[in-house]
Design a protein around this motif. Structure first.
Motif, short mmCIF file in Angstrom:
data_model
loop_
_atom_site.label_atom_id
_atom_site.label_comp_id
_atom_site.label_asym_id
_atom_site.label_seq_id
_atom_site.Cartn_x
_atom_site.Cartn_y
_atom_site.Cartn_z
N ALA A 74 0.86 -1.32 0.11
CA ALA A 74 -0.01 -0.44 0.47
C ALA A 74 0.95 1.64 -0.06
CB ALA A 74 -1.26 0.06 0.79
N TYR A 83 1.29 2.81 -2.77
CA TYR A 83 0.34 3.20 -3.91
C TYR A 83 -0.54 4.88 -2.77
CZ TYR A 83 0.81 -0.84 -6.87
OH TYR A 83 1.13 -1.16 -7.81
N ASN A 130 0.10 5.25 0.43
CA ASN A 130 -0.68 4.13 1.68
C ASN A 130 -1.96 4.31 2.09
OD1 ASN A 130 2.05 4.08 3.21
ND2 ASN A 130 1.84 6.65 3.20
N SER A 131 -2.47 3.91 0.38
CA SER A 131 -3.96 2.87 -0.21
C SER A 131 -3.84 2.06 -0.31
CB SER A 131 -4.93 4.36 -1.30
OG SER A 131 -5.62 4.21 -0.96
N LEU A 151 -7.05 0.95 -0.87
CA LEU A 151 -7.98 1.16 -2.38
C LEU A 151 -6.71 1.09 -3.47
CD1 LEU A 151 -10.81 1.09 -3.57
CD2 LEU A 151 -11.06 3.21 -2.94
N ASN A 152 -6.16 2.12 -3.65
CA ASN A 152 -5.56 2.22 -4.64
C ASN A 152 -5.24 0.84 -5.20
OD1 ASN A 152 -6.34 4.48 -4.66
ND2 ASN A 152 -3.87 5.47 -3.72
N ASN A 168 -11.66 9.30 -10.71
CA ASN A 168 -10.41 9.26 -10.14
C ASN A 168 -9.69 10.43 -10.95
OD1 ASN A 168 -9.32 7.40 -8.29
ND2 ASN A 168 -9.27 5.77 -9.88
#
Length: 268
Positions: free
Chosen positions: A63, A66, A68-69, A71-72, A142
């Motif tokens: 993560a 990305y 620190n997500s 979801l990403n 996005n």
């Protein structure tokens, strides 16, 4: 007058090819999903399930690459998986398409190239109905840009070109080498593991990156991710890299198919 006849003949051949393609794609989809509850949407369910598994195992680890997500990371894994799944399904089905229709080719004169193309086209229909709308929504959320949505067409076009080129190549080779499916499974696995699917490209060691650049799917994945996930305008260099990869592979596959197709009938 001669030019007019030639033009008319070309138009008739193109129309006949298109009609044959429509019939073969329809037949392929009906046979594949006869009695199926979800039908073509299985092409969407598969990458969604795999994305969930990758996210559960690798999500917290990667993560940080990305934003620190998690979801990403989920979205990045999904975009790569739809590319790999489309390529794998299209080319694996195209591989046996010429040989499987050998008896038909011995009875009726048909353009041989129609068979691998029909396999890619059937998977393209699935992609357009199931996966592409979701990619469009992701991109709109996005980037909030119509330009990015339009730009999605280019890496998708590159993916179709690569898949069609490889489909031509493997379907031609299978006529001569009937052990090819076993070897091709290994090839697909190598392409999958050398593509940044469940891991970010940033963790690949510098000395290994030149080797991974030989993978024609990597630039397509990177371009698709940049357009749909970055929130910035499309990167033209990534788009060009993806299209160049597609054009080269398609040209190579088409040339090989045309050079070898005259020997097919003796082996079918």
């Amino acid at each position: 007058m001669i030019l007019w006849f030639k033009h008319n003949s070309t138009r008739l051949e193109a129309r006949r090819y298109w009609e044959l393609l429509h019939v073969l794609v329809s037949r392929n989809l009906k046979v594949r999903y006869r009695g199926s509850f979800l039908g073509v949407y299985w092409s969407l369910l598969n990458p969604l399930i795999m994305t969930g598994l990758y996210s559960a195992i690798f999500g917290t680890t990667f993560a940080s690459y990305y934003g620190n997500s998690i979801l990403n990371y989920i979205l990045a894994a999904f975009t790569a998986l739809v590319v790999i799944n489309f390529f794998s399904a299209s080319t694996s089905q195209a591989l046996s398409s010429v040989v499987a229709n050998g008896s038909l080719l011995n009875k009726i004169q048909l353009p041989i190239s129609i068979f691998p193309v029909s396999m890619v086209a059937a998977n393209l229909f699935q992609f357009a109905v199931g996966v592409f709308p979701l990619l469009t929504v992701m991109t709109l959320v996005n980037s909030k840009s119509l330009l990015n949505i339009l730009a999605l067409f280019f890496p998708c076009l590159a993916l179709v070109l690569v898949s069609t080129g490889v489909g031509f190549l493997v379907s031609a080779l299978y006529v001569f080498f009937r052990d090819l499916p076993y070897f091709y499974e290994l090839v697909v696995f190598v392409l999958w593991i050398t593509s940044p699917v469940f891991y970010p490209a940033a963790i690949v060691p510098t000395q290994v990156k030149p080797i991974l650049k030989l993978n024609p799917l990597s630039p397509i994945i990177e371009s698709l991710r940049q357009i749909s996930l970055s929130g910035t305008l499309p990167d033209l260099s990534l788009i060009w890299g993806a299209l160049l990869s597609g054009i080269i592979i398609f040209s190579l596959g088409w040339v090989c198919f045309q050079l070898w197709r005259h020997q097919f009938m003796d082996l079918l």
